[in-house]
Design an enzyme around this catalytic site. Structure first.
Site, PDB file in Angstrom:
ATOM      1  N   GLU A  98     -27.231 102.137 -14.710  1.00  0.00           N
ATOM      2  CA  GLU A  98     -27.473 103.483 -15.272  1.00  0.00           C
ATOM      3  C   GLU A  98     -26.685 104.525 -14.504  1.00  0.00           C
ATOM      4  OE1 GLU A  98     -28.223 105.478 -17.382  1.00  0.00           O
ATOM      5  OE2 GLU A  98     -30.240 105.350 -18.199  1.00  0.00           O
ATOM      6  N   ASP A 102     -33.937 110.048 -13.988  1.00  0.00           N
ATOM      7  CA  ASP A 102     -34.524 111.380 -13.913  1.00  0.00           C
ATOM      8  C   ASP A 102     -36.049 111.204 -13.944  1.00  0.00           C
ATOM      9  OD1 ASP A 102     -34.575 114.192 -14.046  1.00  0.00           O
ATOM     10  OD2 ASP A 102     -34.510 114.187 -16.225  1.00  0.00           O
ATOM     11  N   ASP A 158     -23.059 113.745 -18.999  1.00  0.00           N
ATOM     12  CA  ASP A 158     -22.659 114.795 -19.929  1.00  0.00           C
ATOM     13  C   ASP A 158     -23.692 115.897 -20.047  1.00  0.00           C
ATOM     14  OD1 ASP A 158     -24.613 113.144 -21.354  1.00  0.00           O
ATOM     15  OD2 ASP A 158     -24.070 114.330 -23.118  1.00  0.00           O
TER      16      ASP A 158
HETATM   17  P1  IMP Z   1     -34.924 109.650 -17.755  1.00  0.00           P
HETATM   18  O1  IMP Z   1     -35.500 108.816 -18.860  1.00  0.00           O
HETATM   19  O2  IMP Z   1     -35.606 110.996 -17.674  1.00  0.00           O
HETATM   20  O3  IMP Z   1     -34.913 108.955 -16.422  1.00  0.00           O
HETATM   21  O4  IMP Z   1     -33.473 110.034 -18.188  1.00  0.00           O
HETATM   22  C1  IMP Z   1     -32.381 109.283 -17.956  1.00  0.00           C
HETATM   23  C2  IMP Z   1     -31.211 109.791 -18.784  1.00  0.00           C
HETATM   24  O5  IMP Z   1     -31.210 111.215 -18.930  1.00  0.00           O
HETATM   25  C3  IMP Z   1     -29.927 109.475 -18.071  1.00  0.00           C
HETATM   26  O6  IMP Z   1     -29.459 108.212 -18.442  1.00  0.00           O
HETATM   27  C4  IMP Z   1     -29.021 110.601 -18.522  1.00  0.00           C
HETATM   28  O7  IMP Z   1     -28.366 110.258 -19.711  1.00  0.00           O
HETATM   29  C5  IMP Z   1     -29.937 111.765 -18.778  1.00  0.00           C
HETATM   30  N1  IMP Z   1     -29.947 112.709 -17.636  1.00  0.00           N
HETATM   31  C6  IMP Z   1     -30.973 112.945 -16.792  1.00  0.00           C
HETATM   32  N2  IMP Z   1     -30.630 113.847 -15.849  1.00  0.00           N
HETATM   33  C7  IMP Z   1     -29.353 114.185 -16.111  1.00  0.00           C
HETATM   34  C8  IMP Z   1     -28.409 115.072 -15.457  1.00  0.00           C
HETATM   35  O8  IMP Z   1     -28.668 115.723 -14.423  1.00  0.00           O
HETATM   36  N3  IMP Z   1     -27.185 115.139 -16.023  1.00  0.00           N
HETATM   37  C9  IMP Z   1     -26.830 114.423 -17.132  1.00  0.00           C
HETATM   38  N4  IMP Z   1     -27.658 113.582 -17.751  1.00  0.00           N
HETATM   39  C10 IMP Z   1     -28.917 113.460 -17.241  1.00  0.00           C
HETATM   40 MG    MG Z   2     -27.856 107.871 -19.742  1.00  0.00          MG
END
Ligand code: IMP
Ligand code: MG
Length: 179
Positions: A98, A102, A158
């Site tokens: 990945e 986040d 992005d």
């Molecule tokens: P999660 O499910 O919240 O852990 O999100 C993961 C996905 O959110 C990542 O694979 C990214 O595509 C996107 N994402 C989360 N934070 C960022 C950031 O700071 N910049 C760009 N994309 C992010």
């Molecule tokens: Mg992603």
């Protein structure tokens, strides 16, 4: 530096050094295994392309696409698989790659989904991690860097599909994104 950026978090040189280190750890851990590297599109593609060239053991490559946040920088919490793997991972040693973790919602869903297919092992490698934002318990097995709660772009990351091609990672100026 790109004019939409407030600052650079990691330079090309820093990224390259870190990717080398991660590749060495992974190469040591996956000797005599059945490694399948799974890239989570699209964000992971730049990191993945660099990382696999630092992995010195045989591997196969597959990709999965999950739903993105669109133009919002906040996680909706709803995860869908838009494109599934091409290959069966039963009995394989799976490494999910990945760009960034986040809230952890995407990967925790993906991890459960892939575990149900009976891999021999399943680990997670992420280039960036925002541990402060986690909503579920999820610890990556390999990680490049922790970052604070800021929106990062570049090196595959992005905002609204832009900035993926920047060779470094930076933080967008607030006027270029809305939450
Ligand atoms: P999660 O499910 O919240 O852990 O999100 C993961 C996905 O959110 C990542 O694979 C990214 O595509 C996107 N994402 C989360 N934070 C960022 C950031 O700071 N910049 C760009 N994309 C992010
Ligand atoms: Mg992603």
């Amino acid at each position: 530096m790109h004019q939409h950026l407030e600052k650079i978090l990691f330079s090309e040189q820093q990224i390259q050094k870190k990717v080398c280190e991660l590749g060495a750890y992974i190469s040591a851990d996956y000797q005599k295994k059945n490694l399948v590297v799974i890239g989570v599109l699209k964000g992971a593609v730049v990191f993945l392309a660099d990382l696999i060239r630092e992995i010195r053991v045989p591997l196969s490559l597959d990709f999965i696409v999950t739903s993105s946040y669109g133009m919002s920088t906040q996680a909706s919490g709803v995860v869908r698989i838009l494109k599934d793997l091409d290959e069966d991972i039963t009995g394989k040693d799976v490494l999910i790659v990945e760009d960034i973790i986040d809230t952890g919602l995407t990967l925790s869903y993906l991890k459960d989904n892939l575990l149900a297919r009976g891999p021999a092992s399943l680990k997670i490698c992420t280039f960036l991690d925002k541990p402060a934002r986690r909503k579920v318990v999820l610890l990556p097995d390999y990680k490049g860097y922790d970052i604070p709660d800021e929106f990062a772009v570049g090196y595959g990351l992005d905002y609204g599909e832009r900035y993926r091609n920047l060779p470094y990672i930076g933080v967008l100026k607030p006027e270029y994104y809305q939450n």
